[in-house]
Design a protein around this motif. Structure first.
Motif, PDB file in Angstrom:
ATOM      1  N   HIS A 143       0.818  -1.212   0.000  1.00  0.00           N
ATOM      2  CA  HIS A 143       0.000   0.000   0.000  1.00  0.00           C
ATOM      3  C   HIS A 143       0.852   1.263   0.000  1.00  0.00           C
ATOM      4  O   HIS A 143       0.333   2.367   0.187  1.00  0.00           O
ATOM      5  N   ILE A 144       2.159   1.080  -0.200  1.00  0.00           N
ATOM      6  CA  ILE A 144       3.073   2.226  -0.265  1.00  0.00           C
ATOM      7  C   ILE A 144       3.489   2.419  -1.718  1.00  0.00           C
ATOM      8  O   ILE A 144       3.933   1.472  -2.375  1.00  0.00           O
ATOM      9  N   GLU A 145       3.320   3.615  -2.227  1.00  0.00           N
ATOM     10  CA  GLU A 145       3.687   3.904  -3.612  1.00  0.00           C
ATOM     11  C   GLU A 145       5.184   3.640  -3.808  1.00  0.00           C
ATOM     12  O   GLU A 145       6.001   3.885  -2.912  1.00  0.00           O
ATOM     13  N   SER A 146       5.564   3.114  -4.990  1.00  0.00           N
ATOM     14  CA  SER A 146       6.920   2.618  -5.214  1.00  0.00           C
ATOM     15  C   SER A 146       7.993   3.661  -4.926  1.00  0.00           C
ATOM     16  O   SER A 146       8.990   3.376  -4.253  1.00  0.00           O
ATOM     17  N   SER A 147       7.821   4.871  -5.455  1.00  0.00           N
ATOM     18  CA  SER A 147       8.841   5.894  -5.235  1.00  0.00           C
ATOM     19  C   SER A 147       8.977   6.219  -3.753  1.00  0.00           C
ATOM     20  O   SER A 147      10.084   6.464  -3.253  1.00  0.00           O
ATOM     21  N   SER A 148       7.867   6.198  -3.025  1.00  0.00           N
ATOM     22  CA  SER A 148       7.911   6.447  -1.584  1.00  0.00           C
ATOM     23  C   SER A 148       8.595   5.295  -0.855  1.00  0.00           C
ATOM     24  O   SER A 148       9.381   5.504   0.075  1.00  0.00           O
ATOM     25  N   LEU A 149       8.318   4.069  -1.291  1.00  0.00           N
ATOM     26  CA  LEU A 149       8.931   2.904  -0.664  1.00  0.00           C
ATOM     27  C   LEU A 149      10.446   2.957  -0.785  1.00  0.00           C
ATOM     28  O   LEU A 149      11.166   2.699   0.195  1.00  0.00           O
ATOM     29  N   TYR A 150      10.941   3.290  -1.983  1.00  0.00           N
ATOM     30  CA  TYR A 150      12.393   3.278  -2.194  1.00  0.00           C
ATOM     31  C   TYR A 150      13.076   4.532  -1.662  1.00  0.00           C
ATOM     32  O   TYR A 150      14.299   4.603  -1.657  1.00  0.00           O
ATOM     33  N   ARG A 151      12.305   5.524  -1.217  1.00  0.00           N
ATOM     34  CA  ARG A 151      12.901   6.611  -0.442  1.00  0.00           C
ATOM     35  C   ARG A 151      13.152   6.174   0.993  1.00  0.00           C
ATOM     36  O   ARG A 151      14.009   6.724   1.679  1.00  0.00           O
ATOM     37  N   HIS A 152      12.396   5.167   1.427  1.00  0.00           N
ATOM     38  CA  HIS A 152      12.569   4.650   2.788  1.00  0.00           C
ATOM     39  C   HIS A 152      13.558   3.485   2.839  1.00  0.00           C
ATOM     40  O   HIS A 152      14.179   3.260   3.878  1.00  0.00           O
ATOM     41  N   ILE A 153      13.653   2.733   1.752  1.00  0.00           N
ATOM     42  CA  ILE A 153      14.484   1.529   1.752  1.00  0.00           C
ATOM     43  C   ILE A 153      15.516   1.623   0.625  1.00  0.00           C
ATOM     44  O   ILE A 153      15.153   1.721  -0.555  1.00  0.00           O
ATOM     45  N   GLY A 154      16.794   1.603   0.978  1.00  0.00           N
ATOM     46  CA  GLY A 154      17.869   1.514   0.001  1.00  0.00           C
ATOM     47  C   GLY A 154      18.437   0.110   0.001  1.00  0.00           C
ATOM     48  O   GLY A 154      18.206  -0.671   0.936  1.00  0.00           O
TER      49      GLY A 154
END
Length: 595
Positions: A414-425
């Protein structure tokens, strides 16, 4: 009478070619029509020649003026026909260029959103065949098939109208060899149809074998002392040769007979023999045979063209089917705007997570664990235990078969992809660098980063000094004047992750390709970088993660043990056995009771 339910009626499914050509179908139809009219006009000079021959035997005073008019009309129609054919070819090639661009972009966008598990079940040669070879095959369909069909169809149509208008009896006789051609051609196609699938499969197998051979050529030459192809490649070539023979053998005799019937000399012989008979019977004048002698043999060329493009159409159908399959590949679902949520914090939970590539390959089963913010969690276990799969599930390279993974209390689906990869590297075993400058590779996730920020990230990853030694420093281009070793490429990918400054960092064998001299420095830099962040480390060597806050031991896709280094050693279970074996997790697996 019962009225059928419209909702229950099955929708009409279009063929693969019809689906792919939808964006340019209108242009191709116009191109085919222009080609048909152009072909009709280019055949008009043949009628002009027959007309001039008639005039030559008529009154001389009337003939000269009419001859010049006939020649003028013939030349004008020829020029106009050639212009229309050229315009049709241009329009078809422009449509082909548009379609090729559309398909390649669409496939690339589609594959960028498919689960990683999709790639693990397919060879790279299979994807390459669809993206490159099959789209090249479709070039013949879009750029040439429709214009060729238009030219052939237009030529045949105008010729038939002309011949039947002159004398329907000799027109029918002239078409008899052509009818025989279609009978033999249909027999040939039916005979080879059964082997078409094996032929296409053989082509795909060779593509896969070539990729494997090129990737493994260094090993082949090192261990065999020669450049001989591996057995898999030879087997693929031999299998394709058998499939090719099976495909072509049924074609030889029928196609030889068909080509003999459609030869211009055969048609001309029929026209002359029966024309002579008809003249003897008084059905027609000798001069009336001339148009048939000129036009009827000309039908052979267009019919042969139809034969060739029909053969190409069979290949294009298979290619279109493979391309359409790629375009229909299932992708990871993206949350609807109403379902999207932002994580509250950086705590990660795996809740009863299971994953299977298919019904026979279950990789993870009922995994439950929590990654507290600011802590380091290490995942260890034998090779194939599911360590990398666990990390990739967190990165949402694919979704769990069962259960869910949450970030800050929110399901990552439920997390938009760009937002997810701002949180997870992440830094994975397989390093992927793009053909661009070193600077652009580091700043891939943050194109707006300053030079100072990029260099600081490189220092953290212990790659700054190596970059400065390149001919153009940070402006050196990967693959050109920036030739980096495996360990250096890995450090560059670490710098890329450092620059993103994510609160969660996933390291899957991040130092596997690093040399011994730089490994300690990288570990220290990553330790400093991990302060205040949630860190997930997939480890091959246990001594690199012995200071982790918690260590998860996976065995056959399940959490076998969990605890700190000292706790797990005291447990004297699987982890203790791995440690005693030297800390490497690729050792031969032996049954060890759970702690």
């Amino acid at each position: 009478m019962e009225t059928p339910d419209p909702a229950s009626a099955k929708p009409k499914v279009r063929g693969p070619i019809s689906q792919l050509l939808k964006p340019v179908r209108g242009r191709l139809i116009i191109a085919a029509m222009l080609a048909a009219v152009g072909a009709m006009l280019t055949l008009l000079p043949l009628a002009v020649i027959a007309h001039i021959a008639r005039l030559a035997l008529s009154d001389a005073d009337m003939a000269q003026t009419q001859v010049w008019w006939a020649v003028t009309v013939g030349l004008a129609s020829l020029c106009a026909g050639l212009l229309l054919i050229a315009a049709s070819e241009l329009l078809a090639h422009l449509a082909d260029n548009r379609l090729t661009h559309h398909l390649r972009v669409a496939i690339a966008q589609r594959l960028s959103r498919v689960p990683l598990g999709w790639f693990t079940s397919r060879a790279s040669g299979e994807v390459k065949q669809a993206m490159q070879d099959d789209i090249n095959t479709l070039h013949s369909l879009t750029a040439h098939f429709y214009t060729t069909l238009g030219r052939a169809g237009g030529a045949i149509l105008i010729a038939l109208i002309y011949l039947f208008a002159l004398d329907w009896r000799l027109a029918i006789v002239s078409l008899l060899p052509l009818g025989g051609f279609f009978l033999f051609f249909a027999r040939a196609m039916k005979a080879s149809e059964a082997n078409m699938q094996a032929f296409a499969a053989g082509m795909g197998r060779i593509d896969n074998a070539v990729v494997e051979f090129v990737n493994g050529i260094a090993v082949v030459k090192s261990f065999s002392g020669s450049a001989r192809a591996p057995r898999s490649y030879r087997d693929a070539v031999d299998a394709f040769a058998e499939a090719f023979v099976g495909f072509t053998r049924p074609l030889v005799a029928p196609m030889a007979n068909a080509n003999a019937l459609i030869a211009p000399v055969t048609v001309l012989g029929m026209v002359l023999v029966f024309g002579t008979v008809f003249v003897g019977l008084g059905w027609m004048e000798p001069l009336d045979v001339l148009p048939f002698a000129l036009v009827a043999p000309g039908l052979c060329g267009p019919l042969l063209l139809l034969h060739y493009i029909t053969h190409d159409l069979n290949h294009a159908t298979g290619a279109a089917r493979r391309v359409q399959t790629l375009l229909d590949t299932p992708v990871l679902e993206q949350p609807n705007p109403s379902e999207q949520a932002s994580p509250n914090g950086n705590e990660i939970r795996f809740e009863r997570v299971s994953y299977a590539y298919d019904a026979e390959r279950r990789v993870l089963a009922d995994v439950n664990l929590t990654l507290k913010p600011g802590t380091t969690t290490a995942i260890v276990g034998y090779s194939g235990a599911g360590k990398s799969t666990l990390a990739r599930l967190l990165l949402r390279f694919f979704d769990p078969t069962e259960g869910r993974i949450t970030l800050g209390g929110v399901d990552i689906r439920h997390i938009e992809s760009s937002s997810l990869y701002r949180h997870i590297g992440f830094v994975l075993q397989e390093v992927r660098l793009i053909h661009a400058s070193v600077r652009d590779n580091i700043a891939l996730g943050r194109p707006s980063a300053t030079r100072q920020e990029i260099e600081e990230a490189a220092r953290t990853a212990n790659i700054h000094e190596r970059i400065l030694a390149l001919p153009r420093g940070y402006d050196a281009v990967i693959g050109e004047d920036a030739q980096l070793s495996g360990g250096e490429q890995q450090r560059l990918s670490i710098a890329r992750a450092v620059l993103l400054d994510p609160p969660v960092l996933v390291l899957d064998e991040a130092t596997a390709a690093a040399d011994a001299e730089s490994e300690v420095a990288i570990q220290e830099a990553l330790s400093r970088f991990a302060e205040g962040r949630t860190l997930l480390v997939i480890a091959h060597r246990l001594d690199t993660v012995m200071h982790a806050d918690q260590i998860i031991v996976l065995d056959n896709g399940t959490v076998h043990e969990q605890g700190s280094h000292q706790q797990l050693l005291a447990c004297k279970g699987l982890y203790a056995r791995l440690w005693a074996q030297g800390g490497y997790t690729d050792s031969e697996q032996q049954a060890v009771p759970s702690c």
